[in-house]
Scaffold this active site. Structure first.
Site, mmCIF file in Angstrom:
data_model
loop_
_atom_site.group_PDB
_atom_site.id
_atom_site.type_symbol
_atom_site.label_atom_id
_atom_site.label_comp_id
_atom_site.label_asym_id
_atom_site.label_seq_id
_atom_site.Cartn_x
_atom_site.Cartn_y
_atom_site.Cartn_z
ATOM 1 N N ARG A 1 -9.369 1.917 8.860
ATOM 2 C CA ARG A 1 -9.081 0.511 9.112
ATOM 3 C C ARG A 1 -10.204 -0.155 9.883
ATOM 4 N NH1 ARG A 1 -3.063 1.179 9.127
ATOM 5 N NH2 ARG A 1 -2.254 -0.917 9.217
ATOM 6 N N ARG B 1 11.690 -6.021 4.210
ATOM 7 C CA ARG B 1 11.532 -4.560 4.124
ATOM 8 C C ARG B 1 12.583 -3.837 4.967
ATOM 9 N NH1 ARG B 1 5.863 -1.988 5.288
ATOM 10 N NH2 ARG B 1 6.002 -3.212 7.179
ATOM 11 N N LYS C 1 0.836 -1.218 0.000
ATOM 12 C CA LYS C 1 0.000 0.000 0.000
ATOM 13 C C LYS C 1 0.866 1.262 0.000
ATOM 14 C CE LYS C 1 -1.931 -0.900 3.986
ATOM 15 N NZ LYS C 1 -1.217 -2.155 4.325
ATOM 16 N N ARG D 1 11.743 -2.341 10.546
ATOM 17 C CA ARG D 1 10.732 -1.840 11.481
ATOM 18 C C ARG D 1 10.575 -2.792 12.659
ATOM 19 N NH1 ARG D 1 5.485 -0.001 8.054
ATOM 20 N NH2 ARG D 1 4.454 -1.168 9.706
ATOM 21 N N ARG E 1 -0.621 -8.563 13.532
ATOM 22 C CA ARG E 1 -1.139 -7.539 12.605
ATOM 23 C C ARG E 1 -2.070 -8.174 11.579
ATOM 24 N NH1 ARG E 1 4.369 -5.346 10.722
ATOM 25 N NH2 ARG E 1 3.196 -4.223 9.129
HETATM 26 P P1 AP5 Z 1 4.943 -1.550 1.755
HETATM 27 O O1 AP5 Z 1 4.589 -0.669 0.624
HETATM 28 O O2 AP5 Z 1 5.761 -1.000 2.878
HETATM 29 O O3 AP5 Z 1 3.628 -2.290 2.315
HETATM 30 P P2 AP5 Z 1 2.389 -1.725 3.158
HETATM 31 O O4 AP5 Z 1 1.164 -2.377 2.635
HETATM 32 O O5 AP5 Z 1 2.420 -0.232 3.188
HETATM 33 O O6 AP5 Z 1 2.754 -2.341 4.555
HETATM 34 P P3 AP5 Z 1 2.703 -1.793 6.036
HETATM 35 O O7 AP5 Z 1 3.337 -2.876 6.871
HETATM 36 O O8 AP5 Z 1 3.302 -0.418 6.153
HETATM 37 O O9 AP5 Z 1 1.214 -1.742 6.308
HETATM 38 P P4 AP5 Z 1 0.554 -1.843 7.671
HETATM 39 O O10 AP5 Z 1 -0.841 -1.584 7.299
HETATM 40 O O11 AP5 Z 1 0.818 -3.055 8.451
HETATM 41 O O12 AP5 Z 1 1.344 -0.759 8.535
HETATM 42 P P5 AP5 Z 1 1.119 0.787 8.805
HETATM 43 O O13 AP5 Z 1 2.431 1.440 8.686
HETATM 44 O O14 AP5 Z 1 -0.013 1.315 8.012
HETATM 45 O O15 AP5 Z 1 5.698 -2.854 1.114
HETATM 46 C C1 AP5 Z 1 6.218 -3.890 1.945
HETATM 47 C C2 AP5 Z 1 7.559 -4.368 1.350
HETATM 48 O O16 AP5 Z 1 7.326 -4.990 0.090
HETATM 49 C C3 AP5 Z 1 8.579 -3.246 1.088
HETATM 50 O O17 AP5 Z 1 9.867 -3.716 1.397
HETATM 51 C C4 AP5 Z 1 8.450 -2.966 -0.424
HETATM 52 O O18 AP5 Z 1 9.688 -2.505 -0.970
HETATM 53 C C5 AP5 Z 1 8.068 -4.340 -0.951
HETATM 54 N N1 AP5 Z 1 7.182 -4.272 -2.115
HETATM 55 C C6 AP5 Z 1 6.110 -3.458 -2.292
HETATM 56 N N2 AP5 Z 1 5.499 -3.719 -3.458
HETATM 57 C C7 AP5 Z 1 6.198 -4.748 -4.023
HETATM 58 C C8 AP5 Z 1 6.052 -5.479 -5.248
HETATM 59 N N3 AP5 Z 1 5.056 -5.197 -6.115
HETATM 60 N N4 AP5 Z 1 6.926 -6.466 -5.521
HETATM 61 C C9 AP5 Z 1 7.936 -6.758 -4.633
HETATM 62 N N5 AP5 Z 1 8.136 -6.086 -3.478
HETATM 63 C C10 AP5 Z 1 7.268 -5.099 -3.166
HETATM 64 O O19 AP5 Z 1 0.644 0.757 10.328
HETATM 65 C C11 AP5 Z 1 1.521 0.376 11.368
HETATM 66 C C12 AP5 Z 1 0.774 0.378 12.692
HETATM 67 O O20 AP5 Z 1 0.274 1.702 12.979
HETATM 68 C C13 AP5 Z 1 -0.476 -0.517 12.742
HETATM 69 O O21 AP5 Z 1 -0.144 -1.866 13.045
HETATM 70 C C14 AP5 Z 1 -1.284 0.164 13.863
HETATM 71 O O22 AP5 Z 1 -0.765 -0.163 15.122
HETATM 72 C C15 AP5 Z 1 -1.020 1.634 13.609
HETATM 73 N N6 AP5 Z 1 -2.007 2.240 12.705
HETATM 74 C C16 AP5 Z 1 -1.770 2.773 11.472
HETATM 75 N N7 AP5 Z 1 -2.904 3.222 10.929
HETATM 76 C C17 AP5 Z 1 -3.895 2.968 11.824
HETATM 77 C C18 AP5 Z 1 -5.311 3.170 11.811
HETATM 78 N N8 AP5 Z 1 -5.924 3.728 10.770
HETATM 79 N N9 AP5 Z 1 -6.002 2.759 12.892
HETATM 80 C C19 AP5 Z 1 -5.408 2.199 13.968
HETATM 81 N N10 AP5 Z 1 -4.073 1.958 14.042
HETATM 82 C C20 AP5 Z 1 -3.330 2.338 12.967
#
Ligand code: AP5
Length: 221
Positions: free
Chosen positions: A91, A130, A16, A163, A174
């Site tokens: 979410r 990552r 994402k 991370r 998660r």
């Molecule tokens: P990446 O693009 O980083 O993936 P992502 O979907 O953004 O993953 P996240 O882990 O950041 O999502 P998340 O929802 O768990 O965490 P968030 O930070 O939002 O890609 C992943 C890897 O794959 C990278 O190394 C990339 O290079 C590689 N890649 C990407 N595309 C590729 C492809 N096509 N081919 C090959 N490789 C590829 O949230 C973290 C925490 O914050 C949550 O757990 C929660 O505690 C809190 N939080 C955040 N938002 C909320 C909310 N709205 N409500 C409540 N708590 C929240």
């Protein structure tokens, strides 16, 4: 206010952030990641960061009232006038309702919910490889998108780290929380005719092309 209003939905590690960032650059609008906002606040030890810390570190969700408040403030900033891409918000159903209210208050509404999906085995590989920049937040992958110099950000030269929440136990948590609380949003947006499904199991450029094509097909090119 008007402009393109998009959200990115999908399990942790699906890509994402990578795709929302690229699309935001192509469209010249802000990429708003609630995860990045929390990580920055935790690093800087702000009061909001201290509240969010235990939830983020354990892989649970930060309570809706905290998240809704920071998103409402961010969407009121002038750079969101031409549009925005929300990554990782909403979410929960409560957050989806809050977003509708925030947008209605600004006289606009959501254009589409981009749902990226890949098989679980691919997700685990993406998460364990990552690496993220400690300063600018740029994201790399040791195998699929390595930096030119190991451990150093190409954009700003700062160190790259894994991370804290990318360890096995927290990733499992998660994914569990995602399936319980966020997966129902896929049906929620499908029922409203806003869901744009993307098969994310392809190289980054190809997924980006699929997103552009899918948005063009729903009149949001
Ligand atoms: P990446 O693009 O980083 O993936 P992502 O979907 O953004 O993953 P996240 O882990 O950041 O999502 P998340 O929802 O768990 O965490 P968030 O930070 O939002 O890609 C992943 C890897 O794959 C990278 O190394 C990339 O290079 C590689 N890649 C990407 N595309 C590729 C492809 N096509 N081919 C090959 N490789 C590829 O949230 C973290 C925490 O914050 C949550 O757990 C929660 O505690 C809190 N939080 C955040 N938002 C909320 C909310 N709205 N409500 C409540 N708590 C929240």
């Amino acid at each position: 206010m008007s402009g393109l209003c998009l959200i990115f939905l999908g399990p942790p590690g699906v890509g994402k952030g990578t795709q929302a960032g690229l699309l935001a650059q192509r469209r010249g609008i802000p990429h708003i990641s609630t995860g990045d906002m929390f990580r920055r606040a935790i690093r800087e030890r702000t009061p909001m960061g201290e509240k969010a810390r235990p939830y983020v570190e354990s892989g649970g969700y930060v309570p809706d009232d905290i998240v809704n408040g920071i998103v409402a403030e961010r969407l009121a900033e002038p750079d969101c006038g031409p549009g925005f891409i929300l990554d990782g918000f909403p979410r929960t159903i409560g957050q989806a309702q809050a977003l509708d209210e925030i947008l209605a208050g600004q006289g606009r509404r959501l254009d589409a919910a981009v749902y990226v999906d890949v098989p679980d085995a691919v997700i685990l590989r993406r998460l364990t490889g990552r690496r993220q920049c400690t300063q600018c937040g740029a994201v790399y992958h040791v195998e699929f998108d390595p930096p030119s110099q190991e451990g150093v950000c190409d954009r700003c030269g700062s160190p790259l780290i894994q991370r804290d929440d990318d360890n096995d136990e927290t990733v499992r948590r998660r994914l569990e929380v995602y399936h319980q609380q966020t997966a129902p949003l896929v049906e929620h947006y499908a029922a409203r005719g806003l869901l744009v499904r993307i098969d994310g199991d392809a190289p980054v450029d190809e997924v980006a092309r699929r997103i552009d094509d899918a948005l063009a097909a729903v009149g949001r090119s």
